[in-house]
Motif scaffolding. Sequence first.
Motif, mmCIF file in Angstrom:
data_model
loop_
_atom_site.group_PDB
_atom_site.id
_atom_site.type_symbol
_atom_site.label_atom_id
_atom_site.label_comp_id
_atom_site.label_asym_id
_atom_site.label_seq_id
_atom_site.Cartn_x
_atom_site.Cartn_y
_atom_site.Cartn_z
ATOM 1 N N GLY A 173 7.465 11.730 -0.928
ATOM 2 C CA GLY A 173 6.719 10.600 -1.463
ATOM 3 C C GLY A 173 7.637 9.543 -2.055
ATOM 4 O O GLY A 173 7.391 8.338 -1.915
ATOM 5 N N LEU A 174 8.704 9.979 -2.686
ATOM 6 C CA LEU A 174 9.648 9.039 -3.297
ATOM 7 C C LEU A 174 10.400 8.210 -2.270
ATOM 8 O O LEU A 174 10.940 7.158 -2.602
ATOM 9 N N MET A 175 10.406 8.660 -1.027
ATOM 10 C CA MET A 175 11.043 7.857 0.026
ATOM 11 C C MET A 175 10.319 6.520 0.196
ATOM 12 O O MET A 175 10.903 5.555 0.687
ATOM 13 N N ALA A 176 9.056 6.479 -0.236
ATOM 14 C CA ALA A 176 8.273 5.252 -0.131
ATOM 15 C C ALA A 176 8.268 4.457 -1.431
ATOM 16 O O ALA A 176 7.519 3.492 -1.564
ATOM 17 N N ALA A 177 9.085 4.869 -2.396
ATOM 18 C CA ALA A 177 9.134 4.141 -3.669
ATOM 19 C C ALA A 177 9.507 2.687 -3.419
ATOM 20 O O ALA A 177 10.357 2.394 -2.580
ATOM 21 N N PRO A 178 8.882 1.786 -4.137
ATOM 22 C CA PRO A 178 9.123 0.353 -3.901
ATOM 23 C C PRO A 178 10.458 -0.121 -4.453
ATOM 24 O O PRO A 178 11.071 0.534 -5.294
ATOM 25 N N SER A 179 10.875 -1.266 -3.979
ATOM 26 C CA SER A 179 12.037 -1.942 -4.557
ATOM 27 C C SER A 179 11.594 -2.517 -5.905
ATOM 28 O O SER A 179 10.401 -2.590 -6.207
ATOM 29 N N THR A 180 12.538 -2.951 -6.683
ATOM 30 C CA THR A 180 12.207 -3.567 -7.969
ATOM 31 C C THR A 180 11.344 -4.805 -7.764
ATOM 32 O O THR A 180 10.350 -4.996 -8.473
ATOM 33 N N ALA A 181 11.703 -5.641 -6.808
ATOM 34 C CA ALA A 181 10.938 -6.871 -6.571
ATOM 35 C C ALA A 181 9.486 -6.549 -6.235
ATOM 36 O O ALA A 181 8.561 -7.190 -6.753
ATOM 37 N N THR A 182 9.272 -5.552 -5.388
ATOM 38 C CA THR A 182 7.905 -5.167 -5.017
ATOM 39 C C THR A 182 7.160 -4.601 -6.221
ATOM 40 O O THR A 182 6.012 -4.961 -6.485
ATOM 41 N N MET A 183 7.820 -3.737 -6.953
ATOM 42 C CA MET A 183 7.190 -3.124 -8.127
ATOM 43 C C MET A 183 6.794 -4.181 -9.154
ATOM 44 O O MET A 183 5.662 -4.200 -9.638
ATOM 45 N N ILE B 132 0.830 -1.195 0.000
ATOM 46 C CA ILE B 132 0.000 0.000 0.000
ATOM 47 C C ILE B 132 0.872 1.255 0.000
ATOM 48 O O ILE B 132 0.612 2.175 -0.756
ATOM 49 N N VAL B 133 1.905 1.297 0.839
ATOM 50 C CA VAL B 133 2.758 2.484 0.910
ATOM 51 C C VAL B 133 3.410 2.747 -0.438
ATOM 52 O O VAL B 133 3.446 3.879 -0.919
ATOM 53 N N SER B 134 3.927 1.692 -1.096
ATOM 54 C CA SER B 134 4.597 1.891 -2.379
ATOM 55 C C SER B 134 3.620 2.362 -3.450
ATOM 56 O O SER B 134 3.995 3.116 -4.341
ATOM 57 N N GLU B 135 2.363 1.947 -3.365
ATOM 58 C CA GLU B 135 1.352 2.426 -4.316
ATOM 59 C C GLU B 135 1.088 3.908 -4.095
ATOM 60 O O GLU B 135 0.887 4.658 -5.050
ATOM 61 N N LEU B 136 1.088 4.344 -2.842
ATOM 62 C CA LEU B 136 0.840 5.750 -2.530
ATOM 63 C C LEU B 136 1.942 6.646 -3.069
ATOM 64 O O LEU B 136 1.696 7.797 -3.421
ATOM 65 N N CYS B 137 3.144 6.127 -3.149
ATOM 66 C CA CYS B 137 4.272 6.927 -3.613
ATOM 67 C C CYS B 137 4.065 7.382 -5.054
ATOM 68 O O CYS B 137 4.465 8.472 -5.416
ATOM 69 N N PHE B 138 3.428 6.577 -5.876
ATOM 70 C CA PHE B 138 3.205 6.940 -7.279
ATOM 71 C C PHE B 138 1.817 7.533 -7.515
ATOM 72 O O PHE B 138 1.487 7.892 -8.643
ATOM 73 N N PHE B 139 1.026 7.680 -6.463
ATOM 74 C CA PHE B 139 -0.319 8.238 -6.596
ATOM 75 C C PHE B 139 -0.320 9.617 -7.251
ATOM 76 O O PHE B 139 -1.130 9.870 -8.142
ATOM 77 N N ASN C 113 13.510 1.867 -6.543
ATOM 78 C CA ASN C 113 13.532 2.983 -5.602
ATOM 79 C C ASN C 113 14.514 4.055 -6.069
ATOM 80 O O ASN C 113 14.185 5.242 -6.150
ATOM 81 N N LYS C 114 15.709 3.631 -6.424
ATOM 82 C CA LYS C 114 16.719 4.566 -6.919
ATOM 83 C C LYS C 114 16.302 5.120 -8.281
ATOM 84 O O LYS C 114 16.489 6.313 -8.568
ATOM 85 N N ALA C 115 15.725 4.278 -9.124
ATOM 86 C CA ALA C 115 15.292 4.702 -10.455
ATOM 87 C C ALA C 115 14.222 5.786 -10.366
ATOM 88 O O ALA C 115 14.244 6.751 -11.138
ATOM 89 N N ALA C 116 13.311 5.655 -9.416
ATOM 90 C CA ALA C 116 12.248 6.660 -9.245
ATOM 91 C C ALA C 116 12.857 8.000 -8.859
ATOM 92 O O ALA C 116 12.460 9.053 -9.391
ATOM 93 N N LYS C 117 13.810 7.975 -7.955
ATOM 94 C CA LYS C 117 14.458 9.228 -7.524
ATOM 95 C C LYS C 117 15.230 9.869 -8.677
ATOM 96 O O LYS C 117 15.143 11.082 -8.892
ATOM 97 N N GLU C 118 15.971 9.070 -9.419
ATOM 98 C CA GLU C 118 16.735 9.612 -10.549
ATOM 99 C C GLU C 118 15.809 10.095 -11.665
ATOM 100 O O GLU C 118 16.079 11.113 -12.300
ATOM 101 N N ALA C 119 14.726 9.365 -11.892
ATOM 102 C CA ALA C 119 13.763 9.779 -12.916
ATOM 103 C C ALA C 119 13.154 11.130 -12.547
ATOM 104 O O ALA C 119 12.998 12.010 -13.405
ATOM 105 N N TYR C 120 12.827 11.305 -11.278
ATOM 106 C CA TYR C 120 12.279 12.589 -10.831
ATOM 107 C C TYR C 120 13.287 13.709 -11.041
ATOM 108 O O TYR C 120 12.961 14.780 -11.569
ATOM 109 N N GLU C 121 14.530 13.458 -10.648
ATOM 110 C CA GLU C 121 15.573 14.487 -10.758
ATOM 111 C C GLU C 121 15.828 14.907 -12.198
ATOM 112 O O GLU C 121 16.159 16.065 -12.461
#
Length: 160
Positions: A106-116, A1-8, A80-88
């Motif tokens: 919000g990006l602090m809650a970005a999921p790991s690759t396995a979770t995503m 749920i938290v990782s879904e909220l990060c991309f909301f 998680n790292k990809a989301a931060k770099e993509a944002y930047e």
Amino acid sequence: IVSELCFFPVKNDVGGNVEKLKKSLAAHPAGTLEQLLKNEIAAGTQKKSDSASIALLWLKRALQFIFVLLTKVTEGMDANKAAKEAYETTLMQYHGFMVKKTFQMGLMAAPSTATMLGCLGADPATVQADMKKFVDLANPHMVKIDGFLKSNALDDASKA
């Protein structure tokens, strides 16, 4: 749920801009999205906050974020790292201080690759292949949209 909220916020932004485009097209019928934008330019309404031009600009930016994120994940970077770099590299330059800080939190809650990948399908290899295929198929359309916005002075650098 938290990782879904990060991309909301991105999901909400994409959906909201698609709805703005639909509403604008219904109010000002045109054969194509390109013609709708040209009509706005001719009418001088392309800079209004509810214009199709602004909606397409922000939709493009959100999709660029998604494309960079998916590309980095398919190349092996942790989501998680990809989301931060993509944002930047995509959205951050268009965000003012408060939006930037909110998005970064919000990006602090970005999921790991396995979770995503687990949220997107049962087989990670298939999901990654599908992500790459999506980006490869959609990218030429993004290039065309980006070119149109730039060639018509619609790629406004204003911050949100």
